[in-house]
Design a protein around this motif. Structure first.
Motif, PDB file in Angstrom:
ATOM      1  N   GLY A 180       0.882  -1.252   0.099  1.00  0.00           N
ATOM      2  CA  GLY A 180       0.152  -0.023  -0.151  1.00  0.00           C
ATOM      3  C   GLY A 180       0.858   1.160   0.055  1.00  0.00           C
ATOM      4  N   GLY A 181       1.943   1.183  -0.736  1.00  0.00           N
ATOM      5  CA  GLY A 181       2.898   2.354  -0.747  1.00  0.00           C
ATOM      6  C   GLY A 181       3.501   2.584   0.554  1.00  0.00           C
ATOM      7  N   LYS A 182       3.612   1.715   1.771  1.00  0.00           N
ATOM      8  CA  LYS A 182       4.132   1.878   2.899  1.00  0.00           C
ATOM      9  C   LYS A 182       5.055   0.842   3.189  1.00  0.00           C
ATOM     10  N   ASP A 183       6.445   1.173   3.762  1.00  0.00           N
ATOM     11  CA  ASP A 183       7.406   0.060   4.061  1.00  0.00           C
ATOM     12  C   ASP A 183       7.392  -0.277   5.464  1.00  0.00           C
ATOM     13  N   TYR A 184       7.127  -1.584   5.786  1.00  0.00           N
ATOM     14  CA  TYR A 184       7.074  -2.235   7.209  1.00  0.00           C
ATOM     15  C   TYR A 184       8.381  -3.025   7.299  1.00  0.00           C
ATOM     16  N   VAL A 185       9.167  -2.534   8.394  1.00  0.00           N
ATOM     17  CA  VAL A 185      10.447  -3.313   8.712  1.00  0.00           C
ATOM     18  C   VAL A 185      10.097  -4.525   9.762  1.00  0.00           C
ATOM     19  N   ILE A 186      10.802  -5.729   9.251  1.00  0.00           N
ATOM     20  CA  ILE A 186      10.405  -6.852  10.029  1.00  0.00           C
ATOM     21  C   ILE A 186      11.353  -7.195  10.743  1.00  0.00           C
ATOM     22  N   GLU A 187      11.762  -7.409  12.166  1.00  0.00           N
ATOM     23  CA  GLU A 187      12.794  -7.432  12.754  1.00  0.00           C
ATOM     24  C   GLU A 187      12.229  -8.648  13.930  1.00  0.00           C
ATOM     25  N   PRO A 188      12.543  -9.804  13.477  1.00  0.00           N
ATOM     26  CA  PRO A 188      12.006 -11.095  14.312  1.00  0.00           C
ATOM     27  C   PRO A 188      12.880 -10.983  15.417  1.00  0.00           C
ATOM     28  N   LEU A 189      12.288 -11.861  16.673  1.00  0.00           N
ATOM     29  CA  LEU A 189      13.085 -11.725  18.105  1.00  0.00           C
ATOM     30  C   LEU A 189      14.370 -12.578  17.969  1.00  0.00           C
ATOM     31  N   GLY A 190      14.080 -13.546  17.046  1.00  0.00           N
ATOM     32  CA  GLY A 190      15.047 -14.610  16.773  1.00  0.00           C
ATOM     33  C   GLY A 190      15.356 -15.419  15.485  1.00  0.00           C
ATOM     34  N   SER A 191      16.169 -16.344  15.346  1.00  0.00           N
ATOM     35  CA  SER A 191      16.001 -16.928  13.842  1.00  0.00           C
ATOM     36  C   SER A 191      15.066 -18.162  13.813  1.00  0.00           C
ATOM     37  N   ASN A 192      14.427 -18.389  14.869  1.00  0.00           N
ATOM     38  CA  ASN A 192      13.401 -19.307  14.755  1.00  0.00           C
ATOM     39  C   ASN A 192      12.589 -18.948  13.835  1.00  0.00           C
ATOM     40  N   LEU A 193      11.952 -20.051  13.050  1.00  0.00           N
ATOM     41  CA  LEU A 193      10.849 -19.583  11.563  1.00  0.00           C
ATOM     42  C   LEU A 193       9.735 -19.074  12.323  1.00  0.00           C
ATOM     43  N   ASP A 194       9.294 -19.699  13.648  1.00  0.00           N
ATOM     44  CA  ASP A 194       8.126 -19.256  14.177  1.00  0.00           C
ATOM     45  C   ASP A 194       8.103 -17.580  14.668  1.00  0.00           C
ATOM     46  N   ASP A 195       9.262 -17.247  15.042  1.00  0.00           N
ATOM     47  CA  ASP A 195       9.644 -15.927  15.210  1.00  0.00           C
ATOM     48  C   ASP A 195       9.135 -14.968  14.032  1.00  0.00           C
ATOM     49  N   VAL A 196       9.622 -15.407  12.895  1.00  0.00           N
ATOM     50  CA  VAL A 196       9.497 -14.545  11.797  1.00  0.00           C
ATOM     51  C   VAL A 196       8.122 -14.462  11.359  1.00  0.00           C
ATOM     52  N   VAL A 197       7.281 -15.715  11.676  1.00  0.00           N
ATOM     53  CA  VAL A 197       5.833 -15.682  11.360  1.00  0.00           C
ATOM     54  C   VAL A 197       5.268 -14.805  12.146  1.00  0.00           C
ATOM     55  N   THR A 198       5.494 -14.931  13.408  1.00  0.00           N
ATOM     56  CA  THR A 198       4.985 -13.859  14.481  1.00  0.00           C
ATOM     57  C   THR A 198       5.113 -12.479  14.141  1.00  0.00           C
ATOM     58  N   ALA A 199       6.301 -12.225  13.653  1.00  0.00           N
ATOM     59  CA  ALA A 199       6.750 -10.939  13.574  1.00  0.00           C
ATOM     60  C   ALA A 199       6.089 -10.243  12.283  1.00  0.00           C
ATOM     61  N   VAL A 200       6.094 -11.082  11.367  1.00  0.00           N
ATOM     62  CA  VAL A 200       5.268 -10.579   9.965  1.00  0.00           C
ATOM     63  C   VAL A 200       3.729 -10.425  10.538  1.00  0.00           C
ATOM     64  N   ASN A 201       3.061 -11.229  11.150  1.00  0.00           N
ATOM     65  CA  ASN A 201       1.633 -11.173  11.375  1.00  0.00           C
ATOM     66  C   ASN A 201       1.559 -10.019  12.312  1.00  0.00           C
ATOM     67  N   ALA A 202       2.421  -9.575  13.232  1.00  0.00           N
ATOM     68  CA  ALA A 202       2.017  -8.415  13.962  1.00  0.00           C
ATOM     69  C   ALA A 202       2.128  -7.034  13.403  1.00  0.00           C
ATOM     70  N   THR A 203       2.759  -6.939  12.035  1.00  0.00           N
ATOM     71  CA  THR A 203       3.033  -5.805  11.798  1.00  0.00           C
ATOM     72  C   THR A 203       1.674  -4.938  11.144  1.00  0.00           C
ATOM     73  N   GLY A 204       0.692  -5.798  10.686  1.00  0.00           N
ATOM     74  CA  GLY A 204      -0.474  -4.950   9.953  1.00  0.00           C
ATOM     75  C   GLY A 204      -0.033  -4.647   8.648  1.00  0.00           C
ATOM     76  N   ALA A 205       0.874  -5.310   7.911  1.00  0.00           N
ATOM     77  CA  ALA A 205       1.314  -4.932   6.635  1.00  0.00           C
ATOM     78  C   ALA A 205       0.320  -5.244   5.490  1.00  0.00           C
ATOM     79  N   GLY A 206      -0.621  -6.188   5.793  1.00  0.00           N
ATOM     80  CA  GLY A 206      -1.574  -6.535   4.703  1.00  0.00           C
ATOM     81  C   GLY A 206      -1.027  -7.831   4.158  1.00  0.00           C
ATOM     82  N   VAL A 207      -0.358  -8.538   5.008  1.00  0.00           N
ATOM     83  CA  VAL A 207       0.409  -9.782   4.452  1.00  0.00           C
ATOM     84  C   VAL A 207       0.289 -10.941   5.742  1.00  0.00           C
ATOM     85  N   THR A 208      -0.129 -11.923   5.322  1.00  0.00           N
ATOM     86  CA  THR A 208      -0.181 -12.702   6.435  1.00  0.00           C
ATOM     87  C   THR A 208       1.155 -14.092   5.953  1.00  0.00           C
ATOM     88  N   ALA A 209       1.824 -14.453   7.015  1.00  0.00           N
ATOM     89  CA  ALA A 209       2.820 -15.287   7.028  1.00  0.00           C
ATOM     90  C   ALA A 209       2.325 -16.619   7.500  1.00  0.00           C
TER      91      ALA A 209
END
Length: 444
Positions: A128-157
């Motif tokens: 939507g023309g806006k940048d969302y920077v994703i910074e997972p808490l760790g290298s665990n893939l579940d951390d990545v999924v959680t970080a993406v889904n918490a941003t409200g970027a219009g994307v589901t991981a």
């Protein structure tokens, strides 16, 4: 609690005697209880009637609203496209062709081993023309999924297992079509678009060479208000033109008129079933009893006002509703002739609809006058009857106190009599013994 010793001196069953007296003295209270029960039965029946009349008022009001009978249905020449209408739909027709269906963007990462984990500390999602920077808490893939889904970027991981202990993270747009398009950047830039974002497209008048073929787009597969009040939803791309037709919904109009008559008859049936005289035969003979509404002038008046609203002449010039298939029967109910109504609707759609709406308006007025929650005649009567029930309950309660006091008085009285009688018997026994003693002395 006291102990009752019946008739120790008199031999009388004082408990039964007091019970018999109390039963007689409680007759006025018993009559009040019977009266209260009778009134509550009437209130219950009136509430049932009032509920049905209120429902009829709502039904009639809805049918009488402007445009309530302006019903249209839409169909398409292809089962690959579904059409729907709203209340503002009008008759019409148009040709179109579905050239594309909407797609939701799906993007996946390269394979990632669960042990090795996510190799990046940050990534950026542009949506939507806006940048969302994703910074997972760790290298665990579940951390990545959680970080993406918490941003409200219009994307589901989502974490997807792909075998051999490897996983991919799938990113799915929350919006379909081009409106949900997003990009992901990271140090490696190795993301893959599995499904590209795409709007659905249709072309109008596809066989004409005289009009612009610029497609109409939709981020979903639904095109709203393609014709006024008419939307279409495409299920597949079409290879040939599709025709959308919008015509008057005679079946829907007929159903509305028929249900209005059924609603009126529901009132008549309810009243009749609670007015009829019933006969019961048993070993004691035959007895008859009138229904709870028998002789109730208000119920009769409500019934008659609704009947008049449904059956009196309608239109200008005034004609009998029977001309459009709505007629009164010999038994005082209403009848709906679907065939006759269909013929009238085909001959004069606007006039027939206007007559139905006039009848509906009269029915709504009559039903509202009876059932209005503040001023309705039935409502007022119910309120009055409920007030009488409350008054009777107070009087019955007063009788409880009065009877309890009377019973206590009787118990004290009979207890005193037993005590007095017992004393007299004891005295009699003493005198008898003394006289017997004197007689023995004389003989000696």
């Amino acid at each position: 609690m006291g102990i009752s010793l019946d008739g120790l001196a008199s031999g009388l069953d004082t408990t039964a005697l007091i019970g018999s007296i109390m039963q007689s003295e409680a007759l006025p209270q018993t009559q009040l209880k019977y009266k209260s029960e009778d009134i509550q039965s009437v209130v219950s029946a009136l509430q049932g009637l009032n509920g049905k009349v209120a429902a009829l008022a709502t039904q009639g009001t809805a049918a009488a609203k402007p445009g309530a009978l302006d019903l249209y249905k839409a169909t398409t020449s292809s089962d690959k496209v579904v059409a729907t209408t709203t209340a503002v739909a009008k008759a019409g027709s148009i040709d179109f062709q579905v050239t594309k269906l909407a797609q939701t963007q799906v993007t996946v990462t390269p394979k990632v081993n669960a042990v090795t984990g996510w190799p990046y500390t940050t990534m950026t999602i542009n949506s939507g023309g806006k940048d969302y920077v994703i910074e997972p808490l760790g290298s665990n893939l579940d951390d990545v999924v959680t970080a993406v889904n918490a941003t409200g970027a219009g994307v589901t991981a989502s974490k997807v297992a792909v075998g051999g202990g490897d996983f991919r993270i799938q990113f799915t747009a929350t919006k379909s079509g081009e409106a949900g398009e997003f990009t992901i950047t990271d140090p490696a830039g190795a993301f893959t678009d599995v499904t590209a974002p795409q709007d659905a497209e249709i072309v109008l008048w596809p066989t004409s060479s005289l009009v612009d073929k610029t497609p109409i787009k939709s981020s979903t597969n639904t095109f709203t208000d393609l014709l006024p009040g008419v939307s279409i939803t495409a299920k597949e791309v079409t290879t040939v033109p599709v025709t959308l037709n919008v015509v008057r919904d005679d079946a829907g109009i007929t159903k509305l008129a028929s249900e209005l008559v059924s609603g009126v008859n529901g009132i008549f049936s309810f009243v009749a079933s609670r007015t009829a005289v019933s006969t019961t035969t048993n070993t004691s003979g035959t007895s008859t009893s009138a229904g709870i509404f028998a002789g109730d002038s208000l119920v009769r008046s409500v019934n008659q006002s609704i009947l008049s609203a449904a059956s009196l002449p309608v239109g200008n010039p005034a004609t009998s509703p029977s001309e459009i298939g709505i007629s009164i029967t010999k038994t005082g109910t209403m009848e709906f002739d679907g065939t006759k109504f269909a013929a009238a609707l085909a001959k004069d759609p606007a006039g027939t609809a206007a007559k139905v709406q006039e009848i509906a308006g009269r029915i709504a007025s009559a039903a509202t006058a009876a059932s209005d929650k503040y001023t309705g005649t039935l409502t007022t009567k119910i309120t009055g009857q409920q007030s009488e029930v409350r008054d009777l309950a107070d009087r019955i309660s007063d009788w409880d106190a009065r009877l309890a006091s009377r019973k206590a008085t009787l118990q004290r009285t009979y207890s005193g009599l037993e005590t007095a009688l017992s004393g007299m018997k004891a005295q009699q026994s003493w005198l008898t013994a003394q006289l017997s003693g004197l007689s023995g002395s004389t003989s000696a």
